[in-house]
Design a protein around this motif. Structure first.
Motif, PDB file in Angstrom:
ATOM      1  N   ARG A  21       0.834  -1.204   0.000  1.00 16.88           N
ATOM      2  CA  ARG A  21       0.000   0.000   0.000  1.00 16.88           C
ATOM      3  C   ARG A  21       0.868   1.253   0.000  1.00 16.88           C
ATOM      4  O   ARG A  21       0.586   2.210  -0.715  1.00 16.88           O
ATOM      5  N   GLN A  22       1.928   1.252   0.822  1.00 21.06           N
ATOM      6  CA  GLN A  22       2.835   2.405   0.886  1.00 21.06           C
ATOM      7  C   GLN A  22       3.576   2.584  -0.441  1.00 21.06           C
ATOM      8  O   GLN A  22       3.770   3.702  -0.905  1.00 21.06           O
ATOM      9  N   VAL A  27       4.365   5.576  -5.519  1.00 18.07           N
ATOM     10  CA  VAL A  27       4.398   5.635  -6.984  1.00 18.07           C
ATOM     11  C   VAL A  27       3.410   6.678  -7.480  1.00 18.07           C
ATOM     12  O   VAL A  27       3.697   7.450  -8.392  1.00 18.07           O
ATOM     13  N   GLU A  28       2.258   6.719  -6.846  1.00 20.07           N
ATOM     14  CA  GLU A  28       1.198   7.624  -7.276  1.00 20.07           C
ATOM     15  C   GLU A  28       1.436   9.074  -6.838  1.00 20.07           C
ATOM     16  O   GLU A  28       1.204  10.005  -7.600  1.00 20.07           O
ATOM     17  N   ASP A  39       8.653   7.251  -7.246  1.00 21.04           N
ATOM     18  CA  ASP A  39       7.708   7.768  -8.235  1.00 21.04           C
ATOM     19  C   ASP A  39       8.372   8.036  -9.580  1.00 21.04           C
ATOM     20  O   ASP A  39       7.704   8.135 -10.596  1.00 21.04           O
ATOM     21  N   ASP A  40       9.709   8.112  -9.600  1.00 22.11           N
ATOM     22  CA  ASP A  40      10.463   8.345 -10.831  1.00 22.11           C
ATOM     23  C   ASP A  40      11.135   7.047 -11.280  1.00 22.11           C
ATOM     24  O   ASP A  40      12.230   7.065 -11.815  1.00 22.11           O
ATOM     25  N   PHE A  41      10.469   5.899 -11.059  1.00 23.48           N
ATOM     26  CA  PHE A  41      11.121   4.618 -11.320  1.00 23.48           C
ATOM     27  C   PHE A  41      11.286   4.338 -12.799  1.00 23.48           C
ATOM     28  O   PHE A  41      10.507   4.770 -13.627  1.00 23.48           O
ATOM     29  N   ARG A  42      12.348   3.629 -13.104  1.00 20.69           N
ATOM     30  CA  ARG A  42      12.577   3.075 -14.426  1.00 20.69           C
ATOM     31  C   ARG A  42      12.345   1.570 -14.375  1.00 20.69           C
ATOM     32  O   ARG A  42      11.899   0.964 -15.339  1.00 20.69           O
ATOM     33  N   LYS A  43      12.650   0.989 -13.202  1.00 16.82           N
ATOM     34  CA  LYS A  43      12.499  -0.453 -13.057  1.00 16.82           C
ATOM     35  C   LYS A  43      12.266  -0.758 -11.581  1.00 16.82           C
ATOM     36  O   LYS A  43      12.913  -0.189 -10.713  1.00 16.82           O
ATOM     37  N   LYS A  62      15.134   1.173  -9.516  1.00 20.41           N
ATOM     38  CA  LYS A  62      16.036   1.997 -10.318  1.00 20.41           C
ATOM     39  C   LYS A  62      15.231   3.202 -10.746  1.00 20.41           C
ATOM     40  O   LYS A  62      14.188   3.054 -11.380  1.00 20.41           O
ATOM     41  N   SER A  63      15.716   4.375 -10.377  1.00 17.14           N
ATOM     42  CA  SER A  63      15.002   5.580 -10.780  1.00 17.14           C
ATOM     43  C   SER A  63      15.539   6.070 -12.112  1.00 17.14           C
ATOM     44  O   SER A  63      16.670   5.773 -12.491  1.00 17.14           O
ATOM     45  N   ALA A  64      14.721   6.827 -12.817  1.00 19.45           N
ATOM     46  CA  ALA A  64      15.108   7.349 -14.126  1.00 19.45           C
ATOM     47  C   ALA A  64      16.249   8.351 -13.992  1.00 19.45           C
ATOM     48  O   ALA A  64      17.106   8.440 -14.853  1.00 19.45           O
ATOM     49  N   GLY A  65      16.255   9.108 -12.920  1.00 19.12           N
ATOM     50  CA  GLY A  65      17.318  10.074 -12.669  1.00 19.12           C
ATOM     51  C   GLY A  65      17.958   9.774 -11.338  1.00 19.12           C
ATOM     52  O   GLY A  65      17.519   8.892 -10.608  1.00 19.12           O
ATOM     53  N   PRO A  66      19.002  10.485 -11.017  1.00 22.59           N
ATOM     54  CA  PRO A  66      19.661  10.219  -9.741  1.00 22.59           C
ATOM     55  C   PRO A  66      18.780  10.628  -8.574  1.00 22.59           C
ATOM     56  O   PRO A  66      18.107  11.646  -8.621  1.00 22.59           O
TER      57      PRO A  66
END
Length: 172
Positions: A21-22, A27-28, A39-43, A62-66
């Motif tokens: 749930r958390q 993510v949302e 929330d900025d995940f790539r994977k 893995k986030s899209a950015g650092p």
């Protein structure tokens, strides 16, 4: 500092449900603490095992950015060179593949690559003698992209591949 984050712990069934749930909320709506940058995940890779009555949870993000901590001046800290190069590899791969397939790459990938390229050339000792020509070719690519010139993008991507090969032949 990197784009990777790992969580590993043992939980009860109720705690596992609360974790999901958390995670969904992060993510949302954006995360913090153990869910920072989710929330900025790539994977996202999650493994859950029932081990003798204990539930083992391993989650890798893995986030899209650092997911960067701030430096002492309130700005974002500069990533490690290795982390920056890893990030560039992903955006560059998309640019090369899509342009060679005759498609215009997404703005997000182009912007990420060009921003990382501009940052990369600020690191001394990693091919300084190639930075000027690399920056020039990046500008060519940007101009072709901004004008929608696919042939120009193709030529510039091929030049970028050449610049990368020249530098990596000496520094990798």
């Amino acid at each position: 500092m990197s784009n990777d984050m790992t969580i590993g712990k043992y939980l009860t069934a109720e705690e596992l449900a609360a974790f999901f749930r958390q995670l969904a909320d992060a993510v949302e709506n954006g995360g913090r603490d153990e869910f920072a940058c989710v929330d900025d995940f790539r994977k996202i890779k999650i493994s859950v095992k029932n081990e003798y009555g204990q539930i083992s949870l391993k989650a890798k993000f893995k986030s899209a950015g650092p997911c960067a901590p701030e430096d002492g001046d309130g700005g974002t800290a500069k990533p490690k060179y290795k982390d920056l190069k890893k990030r560039m590899r992903g955006s560059f791969k998309i640019l090369v593949k899509m342009v060679h397939d005759g498609a215009v790459p997404p703005r997000e990938a182009v912007d990420a690559f060009l921003a990382d390229a501009a940052l990369m050339v600020t690191y001394p000792g990693y091919g300084d003698e190639y930075y000027e020509s690399f920056t020039s070719v990046c500008a060519e690519f940007k101009a072709a992209y901004d004008s929608g010139d696919l042939a120009g993008m193709h030529a510039a991507v091929d030049k970028l591949v050449h610049e990368k090969s020249r530098c990596h032949a000496k520094y990798d």
